[in-house]
Each structure stands twice: as C-alpha cells, then as structure tokens.
Design an enzyme around this catalytic site. Structure first.
Site, mmCIF file in Angstrom:
data_model
loop_
_atom_site.group_PDB
_atom_site.id
_atom_site.type_symbol
_atom_site.label_atom_id
_atom_site.label_comp_id
_atom_site.label_asym_id
_atom_site.label_seq_id
_atom_site.Cartn_x
_atom_site.Cartn_y
_atom_site.Cartn_z
ATOM 1 N N HIS A 25 0.486 -1.070 0.074
ATOM 2 C CA HIS A 25 -0.221 0.150 -0.075
ATOM 3 C C HIS A 25 0.963 1.096 0.268
ATOM 4 O O HIS A 25 0.246 2.272 0.006
ATOM 5 C CB HIS A 25 -0.377 -0.364 1.183
ATOM 6 C CG HIS A 25 -0.600 -0.218 2.795
ATOM 7 N ND1 HIS A 25 -0.216 -1.225 3.388
ATOM 8 C CD2 HIS A 25 0.026 1.545 3.146
ATOM 9 C CE1 HIS A 25 0.252 0.194 4.684
ATOM 10 N NE2 HIS A 25 -0.074 1.005 4.277
ATOM 11 N N ASP A 51 0.686 -7.312 2.122
ATOM 12 C CA ASP A 51 0.558 -6.125 1.837
ATOM 13 C C ASP A 51 1.813 -6.106 1.848
ATOM 14 O O ASP A 51 3.408 -5.382 2.399
ATOM 15 C CB ASP A 51 0.084 -5.438 3.453
ATOM 16 C CG ASP A 51 0.024 -4.076 3.016
ATOM 17 O OD1 ASP A 51 0.340 -3.184 1.643
ATOM 18 O OD2 ASP A 51 -0.460 -3.658 4.483
ATOM 19 N N SER A 101 4.592 2.450 8.445
ATOM 20 C CA SER A 101 4.154 1.616 7.330
ATOM 21 C C SER A 101 5.367 1.410 6.354
ATOM 22 O O SER A 101 5.887 2.077 5.133
ATOM 23 C CB SER A 101 2.960 2.158 6.360
ATOM 24 O OG SER A 101 1.781 1.793 6.739
#
Lengths: 301, 187
Positions: free
Chosen positions: B46, B75, B145
């Site tokens: 992402h 992911d 992230s």
C-alpha cells in the site's frame, strides 16, 4: 551479553513466569477478560468484565477450559472472585507488598482465549490514596499507570520486572484510564467475598451536590451550618425515599455532624452502619426538619 | 556501554537501513522501506503505489525505484533500487521473539526521517507453529508503514504494516524473506 539484550530477555522471562497463572475468564459476550489464579482454586478478576453470573468458564494457561462459579463480586472496588478446580496450574507468586514505587517498570500480562498470552509495558505513574472510588469503597492505595490498554487489560495482573504480582489491573476505576489495585485491597476484598459473597456498604439512595447555605438560613440553626448537600435525585424505593427525603431538601447534618462534601456522608455509610437509623437534619423551604432514615445495604449493581 | 548508549547504537543501526518511500508529486503518500539486500528495498504494497516510486535514504539522496513485485494480500512490495552506499539490514527470524521482548520501530511519520518508538512484543499470532503476525505494544503512525520492527540487537524481525486496535502489526521477517525470494525468481 549486552545489557539491552539482557533487558529484553529479562522482560520476556518475567512475562513467561507470570503467564502460567494468568487465565481467561469467559463471562461476557465476544472477547474474554483476563483473571489471575490468585490462590489454589481461586481466580480474581474485575467486576465490570463479569457480565453474567451463570455459565462462566475459565481458560487456563495449559489450554484447558474449566467451569467456574462466581463466589462474589464487589462493584465498589471493581473486583469479582471465582472458584475453579485449579489442579494442574500453579497459583500466582507475589512481590513484597509495598515494594512498588513511582517510576518502577511494570508489565501487564493478559489472556483472552486459548491462543496464548499478551503483554504490555509501562511504568507506575503515580500512587494515590487513601482514596474513595466513585462507587464508594475506601481503599488505601491505587496505582495509576503509564501503560497502553489493550484487550484483556482489566482483570490481568500487574507484574514487576521479576514477573511477580504487584496488583490487579482495571480500567473501571479511573474513567477508562489504566490503574491497578494493590495486593492489600485485593486480598481484603477477596477474603470477604469468599466468606460472605458480598461486601455490605451503606446506602441512602439519593443524588447529592454540595451547596453553600446562606448565612441568613444557616445562622438560625443551632449550631450554625455554613454548608450542606442539596438533594437532586431520590429513588422512591430507597432508604432516603422511604424516610421522606425530598428533592431540593438541603442536608446540613447527619447525627449532629455537619456535612460539607459527599465524602462526609459516604464516610457515615460504613458497613457497620447498615441497619442503623440516623437523624438527617435538612432545610426544606428554609425551615429546619429532622428526618429519620434507616441505612440499608447498597444493591450489588 | 551504558544501556542508553546501546539503545542509541541499535537505533543508529536500524536507521542506516531505513528509507523513505514516496510517489512522485505533491499528492503522493509516503511511507518507509527497508534496504533488505543489495539492490532490493522492501516496503508495504500500500506504500509502493503504481508508477514512479522514489526512495530517500537518510544520506539525503533521492533514488528512483521500480516496483519489482507487489502483493496486496500480504501487503508487501519489492522495489528494485540502486543501493550503492546503503547498508542492508541485519535480518533475524521472527521466531527469536517472545511475548515481552523489547522491540523498536523506525520510520518516517509526517515525513520525519528516522523517528523511533519502542515497546515490547504484545502477542504473537501463530498458525501451525509459524508466526503469522507480530503484534507489538509500540506506537506507530501512518508513515511507519513499510519500515522495520527491530529487536534489542538492532536486527530486523518484521515490516510494520498497520495499526490494529492501537497495536503495531508487523509482517514477520520470514514471510518477507520468502516473498523477496519469490519476487527475485520471477524477475
């Protein structure tokens, strides 16, 4: 070995040590709450996470789920005690009472099911006490924690860096913030719940707020009173309601002792006063009245 | 070395292998990445959006990256980048972690480079004796992230992927390693 790695291993060892006697208490819908196998066959958890009194089970560290019976609960200290057949799992080990200080590193070790335990890390932020809980229990100490609350926090043990219990965690006493009850309070309440199933506390059944009494009115009383508690709510089927207390009465004294604060009144409602009749002096429409009220036991919920 | 000095050394080690990953243009989001091995940077799927992806290591350089593989289900994404002058991370299997082990997250929340947060392993989500997800009691922000979750020795044990009910959820290094191998075989 370097000290940082040693610290890390030490924390994981402390968690491992404690995890053996941390249980999951299945007494509410969806997610289970944590509990501590405090003594052989006795599990301590929080009152607010016990949402049903029947069909309670406890999941032990070895993965077994065993039936549990509710020995008693006390909303005022947010504690509940269960009995289980605890054979095969060890009871908790405890730190020296009173050893915990502000700034000490502490761990919370929880269990919410059969899929292992969980932990979080923090420090003792402040120690308050003696302190009265919002539901009227007098406790000598409460630990406020700088620690994140995750699932399984309430009812889990607060352990020191050795993995020994220093308290029982609850988010139910300080408006959802992390706190822990010290061993002395848990032991006292647990003993009472195991023998009697409940802790009797005095109860009037009225909602009160402190007010200043105008000197023109208070000065007329003998002795003069400067402060009082105005009645904002009365439960008709309560000692206060049955005794005749009415909305907007201003309580100025109970058994000739002046009351400036709700605490003053709560102090008069100690367990030994249940069943006794007290003289409540009120100002009603500016005129003094004395009302006799028999203190009853606080309902359990 | 004192505990504080050791912590600083471990943080410095993790920061050396942490980069900022962003798309081109002002509207593009940004996250973090890890120099996994020479020429390979790992981040979250992402974070590595389609099109041009730029990588900014702590040395201030800006490098263009190519998305070699991206798997939204896991992911994870592998970026092909010129990593000359950058230090690949020291990787440790996530199986070395226990509940209570000290962990550190490094990343670039709000574009701040190399922000560090510390905590412990909260829970290990396992399936068939393999760690599926590391849940850590560590404060994360969205820009974390794709950044590393490191252990007390400064080794990367996971890739921070999301915030789950206030907990840092990281993909175990073993899962990442397998993904990187698959991506390189396919490429």
């Amino acid at each position: 070995m370097d000290t940082l790695q040693m610290l890390s291993d030490n924390l994981a060892d402390a968690v491992d040590h404690a995890a053996a006697w941390v249980v999951a208490v299945n007494a509410r819908p969806r997610i289970a709450a944590s509990g501590v196998h405090w003594r052989p066959g006795v599990v301590v958890t929080t009152h607010h996470t016990v949402r049903r009194e029947e069909d309670i089970t406890v999941t032990l560290s070895d993965g077994r789920t065993v039936p549990a019976t509710l020995a008693g609960r006390d909303a005022a200290t947010d504690l509940a005690v269960l009995r289980i057949d605890g054979s095969g799992v060890p009871p908790a080990s405890f730190a020296e009472p009173g050893s915990l200080k502000v700034g000490h590193v502490v761990l919370q070790v929880g269990r919410t099911g059969s899929a292992g335990h969980s932990a979080s890390f923090g420090v003792v932020s402040t120690i308050v006490g003696p302190w009265r809980t919002w539901r009227g229990a007098e406790i000598d100490q409460l630990f406020q924690l700088d620690l994140a609350i995750h699932d399984g926090f309430s009812g889990s043990p607060l352990v020191d860096s050795q993995g020994n219990v220093v308290g029982l965690n609850t988010s139910g006493l300080l408006r959802g913030t992390p706190a822990a009850l010290p061993l002395s309070v848990v032991n006292r309440v647990m003993d009472a719940l195991l023998t009697k199933g409940r802790i009797a506390r005095g109860y009037l059944g009225v909602g009160l707020q402190p007010v200043e009494v105008p000197s023109a009115l208070g000065g007329k009383l003998d002795p003069p009173r400067r402060t009082g508690l105005i009645v904002l709510a009365v439960d008709a089927d309560s000692p206060g309601g049955r005794g005749g207390l009415q909305l907007s009465d201003v309580i100025v004294a109970v058994d000739h002792q002046s009351v400036a604060d709700v605490r003053d009144l709560l102090a008069l409602l100690a367990p030994e006063r249940v069943g006794s009749t007290v003289a409540v002096e009120v100002l009603r429409g500016g005129t003094p009245h004395t009302i006799r009220v028999t203190i009853a036991e606080r309902p359990t919920r | 070395m004192t505990l504080a000095d050791q912590l600083a050394a471990v943080v410095a080690q993790l920061r050396r292998s942490t980069v900022q990953v962003r798309g081109r243009g002002a509207a593009a989001g940004s996250g973090s990445g890890i120099v996994w091995k020479p020429g390979v940077i790992v981040t979250n799927a992402h974070v590595a959006t389609k099109g041009f992806t730029l990588v900014e290591p702590a040395d201030g350089s800006v490098r263009e990256a190519r998305v070699v593989a991206s798997d939204p289900r896991r992911d994870l994404a592998v970026l092909g980048v010129d990593t000359t002058g950058l230090t690949p991370a020291d990787i440790a299997p996530a199986g070395t972690l226990r509940v209570g082990s000290l962990v550190l997250a490094v990343g670039n929340p709000f574009g701040l480079s190399g922000a560090v947060t510390t905590g412990i392993v909260h829970k290990l989500s396992e399936r068939r004796r393999r760690t599926r997800l590391i849940l850590a009691d560590v404060r994360l922000l969205p820009g974390n992230s794709g950044g590393p979750l490191g252990d007390a020795a400064g080794r990367v044990v996971g890739v921070n992927a999301m915030i789950l009910r206030g907990l840092a959820a990281a993909i175990p290094s073993d899962v990442v390693e397998r993904f990187v191998r698959e991506a390189q075989l396919a490429a």
